[in-house]
Design a protein around this motif. Structure first.
Motif, PDB file in Angstrom:
ATOM      1  N   ASN A   2       0.817  -1.200   0.000  1.00 18.71           N
ATOM      2  CA  ASN A   2       0.000   0.000   0.000  1.00 18.71           C
ATOM      3  C   ASN A   2       0.859   1.263   0.000  1.00 18.71           C
ATOM      4  O   ASN A   2       2.086   1.218   0.085  1.00 18.71           O
ATOM      5  N   TRP A   3       0.161   2.395  -0.076  1.00 17.16           N
ATOM      6  CA  TRP A   3       0.854   3.683  -0.213  1.00 17.16           C
ATOM      7  C   TRP A   3       1.735   3.989   0.986  1.00 17.16           C
ATOM      8  O   TRP A   3       2.864   4.471   0.846  1.00 17.16           O
ATOM      9  N   GLN A   4       1.244   3.716   2.199  1.00 21.75           N
ATOM     10  CA  GLN A   4       2.037   3.997   3.396  1.00 21.75           C
ATOM     11  C   GLN A   4       3.321   3.176   3.418  1.00 21.75           C
ATOM     12  O   GLN A   4       4.369   3.656   3.869  1.00 21.75           O
ATOM     13  N   GLU A   5       3.240   1.945   2.929  1.00 21.14           N
ATOM     14  CA  GLU A   5       4.446   1.111   2.887  1.00 21.14           C
ATOM     15  C   GLU A   5       5.461   1.677   1.900  1.00 21.14           C
ATOM     16  O   GLU A   5       6.674   1.684   2.176  1.00 21.14           O
ATOM     17  N   HIS A   6       4.985   2.150   0.732  1.00 23.90           N
ATOM     18  CA  HIS A   6       5.893   2.805  -0.225  1.00 23.90           C
ATOM     19  C   HIS A   6       6.620   3.965   0.451  1.00 23.90           C
ATOM     20  O   HIS A   6       7.847   4.104   0.352  1.00 23.90           O
ATOM     21  N   GLU A   7       5.827   4.792   1.103  1.00 24.46           N
ATOM     22  CA  GLU A   7       6.378   5.997   1.742  1.00 24.46           C
ATOM     23  C   GLU A   7       7.380   5.621   2.832  1.00 24.46           C
ATOM     24  O   GLU A   7       8.461   6.219   2.952  1.00 24.46           O
ATOM     25  N   ALA A   8       7.046   4.630   3.636  1.00 26.41           N
ATOM     26  CA  ALA A   8       7.938   4.206   4.716  1.00 26.41           C
ATOM     27  C   ALA A   8       9.243   3.650   4.159  1.00 26.41           C
ATOM     28  O   ALA A   8      10.338   3.970   4.651  1.00 26.41           O
ATOM     29  N   PHE A   9       9.132   2.819   3.144  1.00 24.88           N
ATOM     30  CA  PHE A   9      10.342   2.223   2.563  1.00 24.88           C
ATOM     31  C   PHE A   9      11.252   3.294   1.978  1.00 24.88           C
ATOM     32  O   PHE A   9      12.464   3.318   2.249  1.00 24.88           O
ATOM     33  N   LEU A  10      10.718   4.198   1.156  1.00 23.62           N
ATOM     34  CA  LEU A  10      11.554   5.197   0.494  1.00 23.62           C
ATOM     35  C   LEU A  10      12.131   6.196   1.499  1.00 23.62           C
ATOM     36  O   LEU A  10      13.270   6.651   1.337  1.00 23.62           O
ATOM     37  N   THR A  11      11.374   6.529   2.533  1.00 25.24           N
ATOM     38  CA  THR A  11      11.891   7.444   3.549  1.00 25.24           C
ATOM     39  C   THR A  11      13.029   6.793   4.333  1.00 25.24           C
ATOM     40  O   THR A  11      14.072   7.417   4.578  1.00 25.24           O
ATOM     41  N   LEU A  12      12.862   5.536   4.730  1.00 24.66           N
ATOM     42  CA  LEU A  12      13.922   4.841   5.446  1.00 24.66           C
ATOM     43  C   LEU A  12      15.129   4.628   4.540  1.00 24.66           C
ATOM     44  O   LEU A  12      16.284   4.713   4.994  1.00 24.66           O
ATOM     45  N   ALA A  13      14.896   4.363   3.263  1.00 23.52           N
ATOM     46  CA  ALA A  13      16.001   4.189   2.321  1.00 23.52           C
ATOM     47  C   ALA A  13      16.817   5.467   2.187  1.00 23.52           C
ATOM     48  O   ALA A  13      18.021   5.416   1.923  1.00 23.52           O
TER      49      ALA A  13
END
Length: 310
Positions: A2-13
């Motif tokens: 989902n969208w929140q997972e995309h955001e979390a992954f890219l922010t942590l990356a």
């Protein structure tokens, strides 16, 4: 995914730190960790290597970042453009400046503005002090970041965004050159140079015609450019009033700047036509305020390393 997972992954990356990523996302560290674990279970392999000291991307995580990032940011840009078009934030915003610090701040604000409003371009150009309001009145610019006061019946000015102490610019051989500070009374009998074309109320506000004790100060504005003013000062023909740290932008080995103890600061802000500020201009003013605020010290002046001239 989902969208929140995309955001979390890219922010942590990007951050490679769970705490900083959580702060940016406005969620708990546990929530970030949970979303990353869900992604890793779905993909079937680790995306990050975690130790007690550091977080790094795995080769698979790097590949996903490089592939997912452009699509994610493209979607964000598309949504932002749609929202901007709905609010009228599109096209080209034209912004002018009269002082070198203003050029730096507008450049920084423009970069941030374009990330938030990708459907609106920003054009920046210099405005000479001798024609401070002309580009607005000729509809060549939408906003100008300039020195106050700006009391014109057909124009509106916003709040003060910057303040700089006034300094006296003089030759190293001048009679006052061994002082640490100066006051208006020290200008008795001096010739005070400043660029031509400025409004009378502006000159009277910044450049006194008399000292507090009534002694005259000879004011002259026969020159249009600051470089010409500096040449006259260096030749010992007079002095000039400028803003604090003026030498940062226009250094001259034969000139020095002494702060005033009794003069109000130079104040700066945005000016636009009284007919109204377009939606892009209002949005840009908000971004510029956001950019300027961290540069101010407790006295409302730019921190060391930033300076501008009157």
């Amino acid at each position: 995914m989902n969208w929140q997972e995309h955001e979390a992954f890219l922010t942590l990356a990007e951050e490679l730190h769970f705490g900083r990523a959580a702060d940016r996302l406005a969620v708990s560290r546990a929530r970030v960790s949970q979303m990353i674990q869900v992604m890793e279970r779905r993909i079937g392999a680790p995306l990050f290597e975690r130790t007690s000291r550091r977080v790094t991307l795995t080769p698979l995580g790097t590949q996903l970042r490089d592939t997912l990032g452009p699509h994610h940011h493209g979607i964000l840009a598309a949504v932002a453009r749609a929202a901007d078009n709905a609010r009228g934030i599109s096209g080209v915003l034209r912004v002018g400046f009269t002082h070198p610090l203003g050029a730096e701040l507008l450049t920084s604000a423009s970069a941030l503005f374009r990330t938030r409003h990708p459907g609106c371009a920003v054009e920046i150009r210099e405005v000479h002090l001798s024609d401070r309001f002309g580009p607005l009145r000729r509809d060549e610019l939408d906003l100008v970041f300039l020195e106050f006061p700006a009391e014109e019946p057909d124009l509106i000015h916003g709040p003060v965004l910057l303040r700089n102490r006034k300094v006296l610019v003089l030759a190293r051989t001048h009679r006052l050159a061994d002082r640490d500070t100066v006051c208006a009374d020290d200008l008795a009998g001096e010739t005070l140079f400043f660029p031509g074309g400025l409004e009378d109320y502006f000159v009277d506000h910044h450049l006194p015609a008399h000292t507090a004790s009534g002694h005259p100060i000879h004011r002259t504005m026969t020159m249009l450019y600051w470089q010409e003013v500096q040449l006259q000062i260096g030749a010992g023909n007079g002095v000039a009033v400028a803003a604090e740290q003026a030498e940062h932008y226009y250094p001259r080995p034969n000139l020095i700047c002494l702060p005033f103890t009794d003069q109000p600061p130079v104040e700066y802000g945005l000016v636009w036509r009284a007919s109204g500020l377009p939606a892009p201009g209002a949005a840009f003013a908000d971004v510029l305020t956001e950019v300027v605020t961290p540069l101010l010290d407790g006295g409302g002046r730019p921190v060391a390393g930033h300076a501008d001239l009157l």
